[in-house]
Design an enzyme around this catalytic site. Structure first.
Site, PDB file in Angstrom:
ATOM      1  NE  ARG A  35      -2.005  -1.451   3.467  1.00 35.24           N
ATOM      2  CZ  ARG A  35      -2.320  -1.312   4.747  1.00 35.24           C
ATOM      3  NH1 ARG A  35      -3.486  -0.815   5.094  1.00 35.24           N
ATOM      4  NH2 ARG A  35      -1.499  -1.666   5.691  1.00 35.24           N
ATOM      5  CG  ASN A  39      -3.859  -4.618   3.286  1.00 29.33           C
ATOM      6  OD1 ASN A  39      -3.264  -4.480   2.224  1.00 29.33           O
ATOM      7  ND2 ASN A  39      -3.237  -4.634   4.448  1.00 29.33           N
TER       8      ASN A  39
END
Length: 90
Positions: free
Chosen positions: A19, A37
């Site tokens: 990320r 996620n």
């Protein structure tokens, strides 16, 4: 021409700074949106920007950061929601 796309990335993509690396790459390319996620172990993101910048981000997503092992990237058309910047969602 601008576009928005939703991506779902699967493989070993959690716990490898995916990320944060995606956010960094998006900023570099001038792409706005978000990344998070998924409960299934994948990563999901929406990216908006020039067609070329979103295409460049997709190329990057297919390899990811150094410790990631990307198995697949699925792309869908997404609506532009007027994002400002590129955020990590939790």
């Amino acid at each position: 021409m601008s576009c928005c796309a939703k991506f779902v990335v699967s493989g070993r993509v959690q716990g490898v700074f995916f990320r944060m690396a995606t956010q960094h790459e998006a900023h570099k390319l001038g792409v706005s949106g978000w990344v998070r996620n998924r409960e299934d172990g994948g990563v999901e993101l929406v990216a908006c920007g020039s067609s070329d910048a979103v295409a460049q981000l997709e190329i990057w997503l297919r390899r990811g950061p150094p410790n990631a092992r990307v198995a697949a990237v699925v792309r869908e058309v997404a609506e532009d929601q007027g994002f400002s910047g590129f955020s990590i969602r939790y």
